[in-house]
Write an enzyme that holds these catalytic residues in place. Structure first.
Site, short mmCIF file in Angstrom:
data_model
loop_
_atom_site.label_atom_id
_atom_site.label_comp_id
_atom_site.label_asym_id
_atom_site.label_seq_id
_atom_site.Cartn_x
_atom_site.Cartn_y
_atom_site.Cartn_z
N CYS A 161 0.85 -1.20 0.00
CA CYS A 161 0.00 0.00 0.00
C CYS A 161 0.89 1.25 0.00
O CYS A 161 0.67 2.18 -0.78
CB CYS A 161 -0.92 -0.03 1.22
SG CYS A 161 -2.12 1.29 1.28
N CYS A 162 1.91 1.27 0.87
CA CYS A 162 2.83 2.42 0.89
C CYS A 162 3.60 2.53 -0.43
O CYS A 162 3.84 3.63 -0.92
CB CYS A 162 3.84 2.28 2.04
SG CYS A 162 3.22 2.83 3.64
N CYS B 293 -1.10 8.30 7.59
CA CYS B 293 -2.47 8.00 7.16
C CYS B 293 -3.29 7.54 8.37
O CYS B 293 -2.76 6.85 9.25
CB CYS B 293 -2.44 6.88 6.12
SG CYS B 293 -1.55 7.30 4.62
N CYS C 234 -3.27 3.87 9.71
CA CYS C 234 -2.00 3.34 10.21
C CYS C 234 -1.40 4.24 11.29
O CYS C 234 -0.19 4.21 11.52
CB CYS C 234 -1.01 3.19 9.05
SG CYS C 234 -1.64 2.18 7.71
N CYS D 196 7.57 4.12 6.01
CA CYS D 196 6.84 3.91 4.76
C CYS D 196 7.79 3.59 3.62
O CYS D 196 7.37 3.16 2.55
CB CYS D 196 6.00 5.13 4.42
SG CYS D 196 6.95 6.64 4.24
FE1 SF4 Z 1 -1.43 2.71 3.00
FE2 SF4 Z 1 -1.08 2.96 5.65
FE3 SF4 Z 1 0.99 3.30 3.94
FE4 SF4 Z 1 -0.99 5.09 4.10
S1 SF4 Z 1 0.51 4.56 5.71
S2 SF4 Z 1 -0.06 4.34 2.22
S3 SF4 Z 1 -2.80 3.75 4.41
S4 SF4 Z 1 -0.17 1.39 4.35
#
Ligand code: SF4
Length: 276
Positions: free
Chosen positions: A156-157, A239, A242, A265
């Site tokens: 996701c990151c 985010c 998280c 991240c």
């Molecule tokens: Fe995705 Fe969490 Fe990374 Fe944001 S911090 S990009 S929601 S995994």
């Protein structure tokens, strides 16, 4: 607590006169080096090491001014509007107000974070560009059968931050980050100026040798806007899925990806070949 170096232009003249040895690595050199044989990169790293040593006792404003003088429009800054980022934005308004600033708008940021962008515009006249992933949150979650941050936060990151950053820095030679050495083991070796192998950029860390107390003293002294979530126990804000508030005595980044092995991240973690 370390002493906050106050910014005052050098009495001996402009930075290029007082620190002439620092004007060593031009934007053109960076651009020609990043796609050149590895020995060029080694020469570049060596120059940056010596520049970083020279800047170790400079004020953050002098470091920023050095970056602007050397890289101009090829310099950029990424911010998540954390306290350190807000301090740097305040300094940019003083010494280099035309530096390009961007935010990685993952689609999962707190509204309080996005509201800070407006406060920055009102207070400093700096228009922080929002860089977005190609897919909206809705499209992304539909593609992956649900929120990927629950099952694969690394991916996701990678998709919603790293890939966006890579597009955002196209054409840039250097970037400013707001990391501090005492934030985490990964950041402990950050130089003032170094080579960021992951993104093929010069990375400038004006607050590398500042403490958390230094940052908050500057925010208080200058009434710098900050994320109101900090007053609710959120010491480090990313985010919303998280990020959690931290308990008394917990590490300041304990609320990021809490309960998982993940601590960064990927934007600021050191890879082999990064300067340290
Ligand atoms: Fe995705 Fe969490 Fe990374 Fe944001 S911090 S990009 S929601 S995994």
């Amino acid at each position: 607590m370390s002493t906050v170096p106050a910014y005052k232009p050098s009495a001996q003249g402009p930075l290029e006169e007082t620190l002439p040895q620092l004007k060593v690595v031009s934007a053109e050199t960076i651009k020609s080096s990043v796609h050149s044989p590895s020995e060029n990169i080694e020469i570049l790293r060596e120059s940056l090491r010596s520049i970083s040593d020279s800047l170790e006792s400079a004020s953050p404003q002098e470091v920023i001014a050095w970056g602007w003088e050397n890289y101009g429009d090829s310099l950029t800054m990424g911010t998540a509007f954390g306290p350190e980022g807000m301090v740097i934005i305040h300094m940019l308004s003083e010494v280099a107000p035309h530096v390009h600033v961007f935010n990685l708008e993952t689609g999962y940021q707190f509204q309080e974070t996005l509201d800070l962008r407006e406060r920055v515009r009102e207070r400093y006249g700096i228009d922080v560009e929002l860089k977005r992933p190609e897919l909206t949150v809705q499209q992304y979650e539909a593609k992956h059968g649900g929120p990927l941050y629950k099952t694969n936060p690394h991916q996701c990151c990678a998709d919603r931050k790293l890939a966006v950053l890579e597009r955002g820095i196209e054409g840039k030679s250097a970037w400013i980050s707001a990391i501090r050495r005492d934030q985490s083991p990964d950041r402990a070796q950050a130089p003032i100026v170094g080579w960021d192998k992951k993104f093929s950029l010069v990375k400038i860390n004006p607050l590398a040798n500042w403490s958390k107390q230094d940052v908050w003293k500057m925010i208080t002294d200058h009434d710098i806007p900050y994320n109101p979530l900090h007053d609710q126990g959120y010491t480090s804000i990313g985010c919303w899925p998280c990020t959690r508030s931290v308990l008394m005595g917990e590490d300041e980044r304990a609320g990021r990806w809490s309960g998982t092995e993940k601590t960064e991240c990927g934007l600021h973690s050191l890879d082999p070949g990064d300067e340290s």
